[in-house]
Design an enzyme around this catalytic site. Sequence first.
Site, PDB file in Angstrom:
ATOM      1  N   LYS A 150     -27.209   9.727 -60.184  1.00 25.25           N
ATOM      2  CA  LYS A 150     -26.043   8.950 -59.585  1.00 25.25           C
ATOM      3  C   LYS A 150     -26.038   9.339 -58.585  1.00 25.25           C
ATOM      4  O   LYS A 150     -25.647  11.101 -58.472  1.00 25.25           O
ATOM      5  CB  LYS A 150     -24.543   8.947 -60.572  1.00 25.25           C
TER       6      LYS A 150
ATOM      7  N   ASP B  29     -10.367   8.577 -64.000  1.00 25.36           N
ATOM      8  CA  ASP B  29     -10.591   6.625 -63.537  1.00 25.36           C
ATOM      9  C   ASP B  29     -11.695   7.011 -65.291  1.00 25.36           C
ATOM     10  O   ASP B  29     -12.880   6.112 -64.993  1.00 25.36           O
ATOM     11  CB  ASP B  29     -11.698   7.134 -62.966  1.00 25.36           C
TER      12      ASP B  29
END
Length: 891
Positions: A523, A624
């Site tokens: 990522k 999150d």
Amino acid sequence: MATHTDHHHSFPLLLLTFLTLLPLSSADDSAVMLKLLSSLSPAPFGWSSSIPFCNWTNVSCKLTSSLVTAINLGSAGVSGVLPLELNQLSQLQYLALQKNSLTGTLPSFENMTSLEQIYLDNNDFTSVPNNFLLRLTNLQTFSISENVNLGPWEIPSYLTESTNLLTFYASNASVTGIIPNIFGSFPNLQNLRLSHNNLTGSLPGSFSGSEIQILWLNNQEVGLSGRIDVLANMTQLAQVWLHANMLSGAIPDLSSCKNLFDLQLRDNRFTGVLPPSLMNLPQLLNITLQNNKLQGPYPQFPSTVVNVTIGTTNSFCLDRPGPCDPQVSILLDVAGALGYPMSFAESWQGNNACHDWRFINCNSQGRNVTVVNMSRQGFSGSISPTFANLTSLRNLVLNDNNLTGVIPPVLTTLPELQTFDVSNNNLSWQIPVFPPSVRVTYSGKLLLGQNDNESSGGAPGTSTAGIISGVIVAVVVSIGVVLLFLYKCYVRRKHKRLGRVEGGNVTISIRGELHDETKIAVKRMESGAMGMKGMKEFQAEIAVLTKVRHRHLVTLLGYCINGNERLLVYEYMPQGTLGQHLFEWQKLCYQPLSWKQRLIITLDVARGVEYLHSLAQQSFIHRDLKPSNILLSDEMRAKVSDFGLVKNAPDGKHSVETRLAGTFGYLAPEYAATGRVTTKADVYAFGVVLMAIITGRKAVDETASEAHLVTWFQGVLINEDNLRESTDPALDPDDETYESICEVAKLAIQCTAQQPTQRPDMGQVVNSLGPLVEPWKPSEPEEDDAIGNDRHMSLSAILQAAEEPNKDADDVDLSIHDTNEYQAQQVFEEMPGTKMERKLNGKDEVCNVALHECKALEEGRKDTSMANLKCKDLCLSFLVKIMQANAWRHI
Ligand SMILES: *[C@@H]1O[C@H](CO)[C@@H](O)[C@H](O)[C@H]1NC(C)=O
Ligand SMILES: *[C@@H]1O[C@H](CO)[C@@H](O)[C@H](O)[C@H]1NC(C)=O
Ligand SMILES: *[C@@H]1O[C@H](CO)[C@@H](O)[C@H](O)[C@H]1NC(C)=O
Ligand SMILES: *[C@@H]1O[C@H](CO)[C@@H](O)[C@H](O)[C@H]1NC(C)=O
Ligand SMILES: *[C@@H]1O[C@H](CO)[C@@H](O)[C@H](O)[C@H]1NC(C)=O
Ligand SMILES: *[C@@H]1O[C@H](CO)[C@@H](O)[C@H](O)[C@H]1NC(C)=O
Ligand SMILES: *[C@@H]1O[C@H](CO)[C@@H](O)[C@H](O)[C@H]1NC(C)=O
Ligand SMILES: *[C@@H]1O[C@H](CO)[C@@H](O)[C@H](O)[C@H]1NC(C)=O
Ligand SMILES: *[C@@H]1O[C@H](CO)[C@@H](O)[C@H](O)[C@H]1NC(C)=O
């Protein structure tokens, strides 16, 4: 001769046999010629068995022997079937039989190495034998055109042995199949006529560089297809007939074809803008273009081109010469980069791009293009930099195509751009940095190789240099680190409507594979401004998290920091996100998740989060948690991902003040209001996930009467009977399932209590969910595939044993919560540092890359490498080099 030993009982039979066999040993061609004569009717003028055959009209023999070298029976008015023995004319060079009424199967010419010219056209032959042109090493001219009753045959590939070929005519002769790619073998070929057949496929690449002058490929039954770019390389072309086919793509620049006088392109599927050079071909006399979908300015040919047909069914922007509207020109450029797909050419009619053009939306005044949406069109080609000329463009959506090349950096200058989606293409991994106002979605294939040579030095000390490639799996979803300005933005907007925290951060996942076939996801996160302090914290957190191993947390294998950019290397989860399975299962052709699967996933998630919360004295808060951060294995077991946002809290009870991070709809109210976060913020988000699991609804759904899932759900549960109607239609629960759903619904309500203190902690959540899952438990014992079975070592022991690359992380005292839940920890061993060089602004830079090899403890498990990458100044292309040095492989 074997037959001489046979017994023959009658004289006539013996004679017949003798006559038939004679030519095999004959020193002259008389027998074959007599046979030929007797096959033809009427007898050709000047041919008679009473004259020596060498004296027959239009027959030539060698001077010194009775061997025929030429037969010319063109337009001789004869019919009949040619004798098979014709191939015994060993010295025959010239055979002309055209324009007669010959019929039947052609004799084979196999091995007639003297034959130079064969004319068979305008007859009525019915078939050709196999290998009939085999080993004709001196063949120059072959003509078989206009034999309308021939059975289908293909242009033989063995023709490559006829390297002297000059002319090949087989028009209207039942030729089928493809045009074989053999034209590199004919340095002298000038004339190729294959009109009116049933050839299919595309023009062969070996046409490139050929000497062909006359090329007739028109009027194929089904039609030739593909592009005609190869014509640009056929510099000797004079006459090109391609009409009445299925050829497509743009007309290439034919300016190298200086002798071209006749170009027939009508009745095809050509698209695109005509190259200006077409109008300036020095020898051009006639050209046809009608019945295509040609685009751009209407062509204007000079008066020397006497025979022009353009027609009215093309897609030129105007019906007369003149420039196109600027916006139209820009979009044509865009289409050009995609190879001018037919779908554009058909829909983009006229000179106003705002007039019902497919893929295009304009502003309310109907003047300026604001949206270009070419999602899922199967387009290949590249992204045109000319998009940047569409200055009003707000949304540029190009996802799920087959685009290659780079994202033009100039696109970052589009002043109004809000959305830029290029996910699921094959773009190069060089993503320019867009302003924070742009939501960038990127994914695609990581392609390497071509320009690697430039970065000289490479990776000395490493032996393998595999080609790296990876496929991006996840789409940009979450926001890495949300900046302060976003908080302000949120405060400004929150009274208007609920939305997602959006930022300029780019999160990209790339699937790669290590040399031991471990699949990984990389990522990339970019965030504009993160102070030194923020970066330090981040490093510290990551350093610890690289050591966190839990079967329900996606393992962070390593990371890399470069300026404001971070690369995180995770284990790869093949089934994508829970969000995809809940909200997009129809689109993605998944089976909807069963309630059993959903329950098991929630428990997995709860366990993962519980572990995070109680990992250490310094508790970690995910911040999150949401369906798109919950990843699924092939067995539909869940792992929590994306703890790029985890907050290392000084103690689990007290809140820490942080930059606001997360996603609207999942943000606990106290966190959104104060920016202070405790583990209970994760519990709240978990509650929202439970609601999503029950209802199949997203946390925020603008189309619903009540957009906010929590508010809506709480309303629903005022009367429990409403719940059944509110469950995900994909579930269709029976009574037992429904009971279970009710329990989970209650838990969801508790978790989303307004007051953090009223919410359970994750341990309690796990305890509530456990018994619910019990009746559904999978029959096989739970086995952990990704982590291995390493329960014999405690986490802290392993961490202490581990080499500690980061000082901050050294201070973390990790305690164990439940040994059974904690999984193997890997030991990091530093590999020899790798020196890498690159040129930046003409300056050599040397970067020391410390590669840490990650070794699994448990027996029998293969090593993984590339566990931890750190480099002080590591740019993206650099990481790519490192991957290469580690022999990441294409998958
Ligand atoms: C055949 O042609 C040759 C040379 O043209 C000639 O000498 C010969 O007499 C001819 N024979 C007959 C039978 O016509
Ligand atoms: C042609 O020649 C090859 C060898 O040169 C032989 O094998 C083949 O049988 C020949 N074909 C015919 C039809 O004579
Ligand atoms: C032309 O060829 C295609 C296959 O290549 C075949 O399906 C079709 O029947 C042929 N048409 C004729 C008229 O022979
Ligand atoms: C044309 O020729 C050049 C140089 O030989 C080659 O690189 C190119 O691929 C050719 N183009 C086509 C369409 O064949
Ligand atoms: C093209 O022009 C040439 C020369 O005027 C002519 O011979 C030829 O037949 C023309 N072709 C067509 C298809 O009109
Ligand atoms: C123009 O083309 C037509 C058919 O395409 C042809 O019959 C005619 O001869 C051509 N005229 C000239 C001057 O080439
Ligand atoms: C796009 O803008 C550039 C720079 O302003 C200009 O050179 C180019 O011609 C424009 N392209 C089109 C197709 O309008
Ligand atoms: C439309 O585009 C033109 C030229 O790019 C620009 O001057 C104008 O401001 C734009 N209008 C709107 C409403 O965006
Ligand atoms: C995508 O493009 C590549 C290379 O251009 C090609 O090999 C591949 O077949 C294409 N895939 C699809 C689905 O069109």
